[in-house]
Each structure stands twice: as structure tokens, then as C-alpha cells.
Scaffold this motif. Sequence first.
Motif, PDB file in Angstrom:
ATOM      1  N   VAL A 181       0.834  -1.206   0.000  1.00 45.36           N
ATOM      2  CA  VAL A 181       0.000   0.000   0.000  1.00 45.36           C
ATOM      3  C   VAL A 181       0.869   1.257   0.000  1.00 45.36           C
ATOM      4  O   VAL A 181       0.602   2.219  -0.734  1.00 45.36           O
ATOM      5  N   ALA A 205      -6.118  -5.677   0.494  1.00 42.45           N
ATOM      6  CA  ALA A 205      -6.568  -4.355   0.071  1.00 42.45           C
ATOM      7  C   ALA A 205      -6.748  -4.386  -1.437  1.00 42.45           C
ATOM      8  O   ALA A 205      -6.095  -5.164  -2.148  1.00 42.45           O
ATOM      9  N   ALA A 207      -6.463  -1.493  -4.389  1.00 44.31           N
ATOM     10  CA  ALA A 207      -6.049  -0.121  -4.665  1.00 44.31           C
ATOM     11  C   ALA A 207      -6.567   0.308  -6.018  1.00 44.31           C
ATOM     12  O   ALA A 207      -6.401  -0.410  -7.008  1.00 44.31           O
ATOM     13  N   ILE A 217      -7.214   3.549  -1.517  1.00 39.27           N
ATOM     14  CA  ILE A 217      -7.000   2.234  -0.911  1.00 39.27           C
ATOM     15  C   ILE A 217      -8.301   1.800  -0.246  1.00 39.27           C
ATOM     16  O   ILE A 217      -8.850   2.522   0.591  1.00 39.27           O
TER      17      ILE A 217
END
Length: 364
Positions: A181, A205, A207, A217
Motif C-alpha cells: 500500500v 486491500a 487499490a 485504498i
Amino acid sequence: MELTFKAVDERRLGPKWQAAFARAWPGWRAWYVAKGGERRLGDAERQLRRHMPELLPVWQRQVELADGDELAARFLTFWNPPAYLVHCSQAVLVGPEGPILVRNYDLDPDLSEATILRSAWTGRDVVATMEAIAGAADGVNASGLAVSLAFGGRKVKGTGFGVPLIVRYLLETCERTRDAVEVLRRIPSHMSYNLTVVDRAGDYATAFLAPDRPVEITRRPLATNHQGRVEWAEQARFSRTEERAEAIERLLAQPGMTPERLTEAFLREPVYGTRHAQGFGTVYTAAYRPAEAGLELRWPGEQPWRLSCASFREGSRRVRYAKSGAALPPEFADLLADCLRCPQLADWAALGRFWNTGFPQFAG
């Protein structure tokens, strides 16, 4: 329609990568020249040094293996490439068996490099599907970080790196989702893409990358080809991005969903694309298991092909894609190729009209 996938094991860049480059470069070269990639080698090298310094010696070795070709040197930085997209679907499931990242890679099979490479270019073992020769469409590293990409469904093109090299960089340098991230927040992407990342601990996650706005995010466990909402209606209808996303959401919401059931669902419509004869379909399904730093490559009706960072055997698989429907008329094939290779200038409305008229069985 057939495609032969190769599993190649070469930790350090050498003759096997050089052979893969020789196979793929003519097609990529024609695309790069015709569509207008970065023309300033010095700027491309400076940007690589600035944003991905760990890959600079890798790039220098690749240029050496490409016989010092200046055009290849520019291409291999993937800085400011022409507009580039693949469609794709991807989802994360975290359960008692550990996390899994399942993805479908959707494109014309003839445009796939069909190579899975185990490498250690920067010292960390990586197993990834080759994309743009130096990049990756998806992969997993020995730390148990898995990544895959999907087109973000927006026309805008800006200054930045092509997403396959960004995926490769994450696999080379990151151990955990939070590391990935942080990298994604700072590296510019030249188009809109959705990257889904999951690590060995099950932290995940998605993105939303874009060249004209900050990276977003999310904790969304899936991605298809839009970023929260549809911004390119014609492309969304053609790729059925909302239909695929809704189907995946329903799957993930089912009580007791298992990795095997999720993977099997990715091998069926509506998530699986069957329009191979029309130049658009699922080329492969990959199921990444971070806890094992491994993957299964899947095709309908075929036995899984299992590979991992710790256990990787070279080999090949020949895949035959069903011909669902008539072959493309040449004029439609040309229009489709232009839309895929230069999406920000594409006449998707005309493509849709042609599709609905010529292939009513697939309209909607």
C-alpha cells in the motif's frame, strides 16, 4: 484455438529470459512503435531510478540481454507506454484454510505471453505470469504476498509506469500488504488500474490507481473493471464489469464459501469469459495461496497446474479454448484490436453497435 503455457525456472536473468524476450518482443515492438511509447531513454531511466531503484540493475541486465537495443531499453522501463489494458476479475477469501486470491485474466489468447516464471531478480523468489516481458499480470513471492491487476475502466491516460511493472515491483520488494500500500501511494500509474493484494496473514486491500487523482485504498475484497462506479459506460457494457462484480459479491457472501468453491465459480459464467473466438475471453484462472507462496493455474475441465516458490517444475500445458460462436469478421476484429490497444481513443459505442448486430446471442 490453442495456446501453450510454459513454466520457466531461472533465478538470475539469463538465456531463458532472453529466449522469452525474443519470442515476445516482435509483437510488443510493433505495438510500441505504432502507438507511440516514451521517446526519451534518459528520462525513462531517471524515472526508474527515482521510483524503483531496486529494479535499475535488473533493467540494465535486461537491456544487455536485448543486445543493447535502444527501443527495447525504453520499452523495458514501461515508463509512459501506450494505452494498455486487460480486463480481468479478482477476489480475496480469508477463511480457516488461510487466504486465497483468485483471478481471471481476460483478453484475446493470442495476445498472452503464456509464461509463468520463477525468478529471484532482486534476491527474493517470485512466481509470476509474465506481462510486457519485464512485468507481471499477477504473482506471489516467497514472503507470501500475492498481487493481481485488473483494468480500472477509465479513459484517461497520464504520465507514469505501465501497471505490469508496478506489479512486478511489489512482488520484488514487499513482504506485507501494508508495505505494498505504501509503495502504491507513491508510484505513478499511467492509466487507471485496480490492484488486489493479500499477504500470508490474510491482510488484503484493493487499490484504485489513476493518473489524475490520488490512489484510493479500499478494503474491498474484489475488483473487476470499474472503480466504485462506472465511468466509461460503453466499455463497461462490453466487458460486463458490473455483472461480474455482482456475481463475485454474491459468492463471497455465501455462508461457508470455500477456496475450492470460489475457484470453481471463476471457471463458469458470468465470471468466466467464453468469447475466445470473438477475441475476448478468460485466458487462465489463477488461485494464489499466500501461506504456501504458491498458485494453481486452472482451465475448465483440466487438472490444476500447481507451482510455488518452493516447488517449481518446468513444463508446459496446451490449452484449447472452446469456439463459442462464429469467428470475427475482419472489420470487427480490427475495431476490437484498436479499442483494446488504444482505449482512450476507442469508439466503444461503434464496437457495441457492431457487436449487438453481428452477435445478438452475446448482446446485453
